[in-house]
Enzyme design. Structure first.
Site, PDB file in Angstrom:
ATOM      1  N   SER A  93     -31.375  11.242   6.749  1.00  0.00           N
ATOM      2  CA  SER A  93     -32.549  11.052   7.612  1.00  0.00           C
ATOM      3  C   SER A  93     -33.504   9.964   7.163  1.00  0.00           C
ATOM      4  CB  SER A  93     -33.325  12.368   7.743  1.00  0.00           C
ATOM      5  OG  SER A  93     -33.018  12.990   8.967  1.00  0.00           O
ATOM      6  N   LYS A  96     -34.377   7.354   9.607  1.00  0.00           N
ATOM      7  CA  LYS A  96     -35.536   7.393  10.507  1.00  0.00           C
ATOM      8  C   LYS A  96     -36.620   6.401  10.107  1.00  0.00           C
ATOM      9  CE  LYS A  96     -35.031  12.193  12.115  1.00  0.00           C
ATOM     10  NZ  LYS A  96     -33.931  12.737  11.289  1.00  0.00           N
ATOM     11  N   SER A 153     -38.923  15.690  10.451  1.00  0.00           N
ATOM     12  CA  SER A 153     -37.616  15.045  10.584  1.00  0.00           C
ATOM     13  C   SER A 153     -36.827  15.539  11.795  1.00  0.00           C
ATOM     14  CB  SER A 153     -36.784  15.257   9.312  1.00  0.00           C
ATOM     15  OG  SER A 153     -35.726  14.346   9.237  1.00  0.00           O
TER      16      SER A 153
END
Length: 413
Positions: A93, A96, A153
């Site tokens: 993640s 991101k 997230s």
């Protein structure tokens, strides 16, 4: 003790409210969900003391419990520490970071705004992994989607933003790779916007640090990356930051955690103290505790060994002679940087060398660069900044010369 227990219970309740339940695909199949983020909202003081002890026992360059790592100066982009920094690994993640960067740039350009309402698509709603359980057709503002993506997230929120900026996740991924190339992220290829494991979806600790620095160049991100707990839907949905350093590390400014079965535990951690901003990236840790301890160790080492030095221009810079101008010389001004990165203990070793021409030809524009000041530490140049004309100087012409002569005669009479 009672108050502490009540606080811990409240945090634990917030954590439970963020945990995922199985999501249904459009065909009715249950999507396999992996716990992309081990949310650490219920961490105790004892946990943090144990993390500090683990970090203190780690020596950068010797035994960081990760596959790759980088420590970067946020201001200059200088890499202060690197270990396997160009090895390609799944980024989970921390992908991101790039998604959030593109959203920030879309906001800055006026393409979208924080108050815009975004409708969740079937694709975003069924994405899987960490999410806030958006339903197809549900509306949420860009501001709230940013909260969900940056704080907890949320994959569904991230994909909603991607589709809103570019029309589809596929088109957004194209923008991600284009921006990565522009930033010089030579070893990164994005295959999704949220960070789930996919073949060929790879990055490096160095590239993650580069895009993290770019994201931190947008002050708006701090409205989200520094938040420990928040809520959506009028308080019905609780958000807890997956990055526990936000609460427990002095000066923490972000930035993003990442965990998948293929990537292990990853972290891009940023912090600022006394004007010095640092970015620590760790990838491929076997546990969440190891990633936080490794990032803490890198940041501690950076703050212990480096500082941001403030510069004052030399006082003996003389005006520059002007040839062919209505004035014989031009005053100058300097624009030093906010500070320069140096090792602690070397403040007295800073020297500044003035570099100016013997003269400059008219016309001279106000703000025109006339020379520079070279900043050296122990004789090695580490930076420079410009010397500028403080005022304009016109070129002398026959008519201007007559005018000056006439005004001089009047003044003498």
């Amino acid at each position: 003790m009672k108050k502490r227990c009540q606080t811990a219970l409240g945090i634990l309740l917030a954590l439970l409210l963020t945990l995922p339940v199985p999501a249904m695909a459009s065909g009715g199949d249950i999507l396999p969900l992996m716990p992309e983020e081990a949310v650490v909202a219920a961490v105790t003081e004892a946990d943090i003391e144990a993390e500090k002890a683990l970090a203190a026992a780690i020596t950068p360059g010797v035994d960081l419990p990760v596959k790759s790592a980088v420590l970067m100066d946020q201001g200059s982009g200088t890499i202060l520490y690197a270990e396997n920094e160009d090895v390609q690994l799944p980024p989970a993640s921390i992908t991101k970071v790039m998604s959030l960067l593109l959203v920030m740039e879309a906001i800055d350009s006026g393409k979208i705004s924080l108050t815009d309402k975004v409708v969740c698509s079937d694709t975003a709603a069924a994405y899987g992994g960490s999410q806030i359980w958006l339903k197809p057709g549900e509306e949420m503002t860009v501001d709230d989607l940013l909260k969900a993506a940056a704080i907890s997230s949320a994959n569904d929120a991230t994909v909603c933003l991607a589709e809103y900026v570019a029309g589809s996740e596929e088109a957004f991924i194209g923008l991600m790779n284009q921006r990565a190339a522009e930033l010089g992220m030579a070893n990164t290829t994005f295959r999704c916007a949220a960070g789930l494991d996919q073949p060929g979806h790879l990055s490096t600790a160095k590239d993650v640090a580069i895009m993290s620095r770019a994201l931190l160049g947008h002050p708006l991100i701090l409205n989200y990356s520094t938040v420990w707990m928040d809520s959506l839907r009028g308080g019905e949905t609780q958000l807890v930051n997956t990055n526990r350093m936000i609460r427990f590390y002095q000066g923490a400014t972000g930035l993003k955690t990442g965990t998948t079965s293929g990537a292990g535990s990853c972290l891009a951690a940023s912090a600022s103290r006394d004007g010095l901003g640092l970015i620590a990236v760790v990838m491929g840790a076997d546990t969440s505790d190891h990633r936080f301890a490794a990032a803490r160790s890198l940041l501690d080492w950076g703050f212990a060994n480096f500082m941001q030095a403030k510069l004052t221009p030399p006082e003996d810079i003389l005006p520059v002679p002007v040839t062919g101008g209505v004035e014989r010389q031009v005053e100058v001004i300097c624009q030093p940087p906010e500070g320069i990165l140096i090792e602690k203990g070397k403040l007295e070793a800073i020297t500044q060398d003035v570099i100016l021409p013997e003269s400059v030809a008219a016309p001279v524009a106000a703000g025109q660069e006339l020379g520079s000041i070279a900043v050296c530490v122990e004789g090695e140049r580490v930076s420079e900044y410009p010397i500028l004309a403080a005022e304009p100087v016109e070129r002398m012409s026959f008519g201007k010369a007559l005018s000056i002569l006439f005004m001089t005669l009047i003044a003498m009479s």
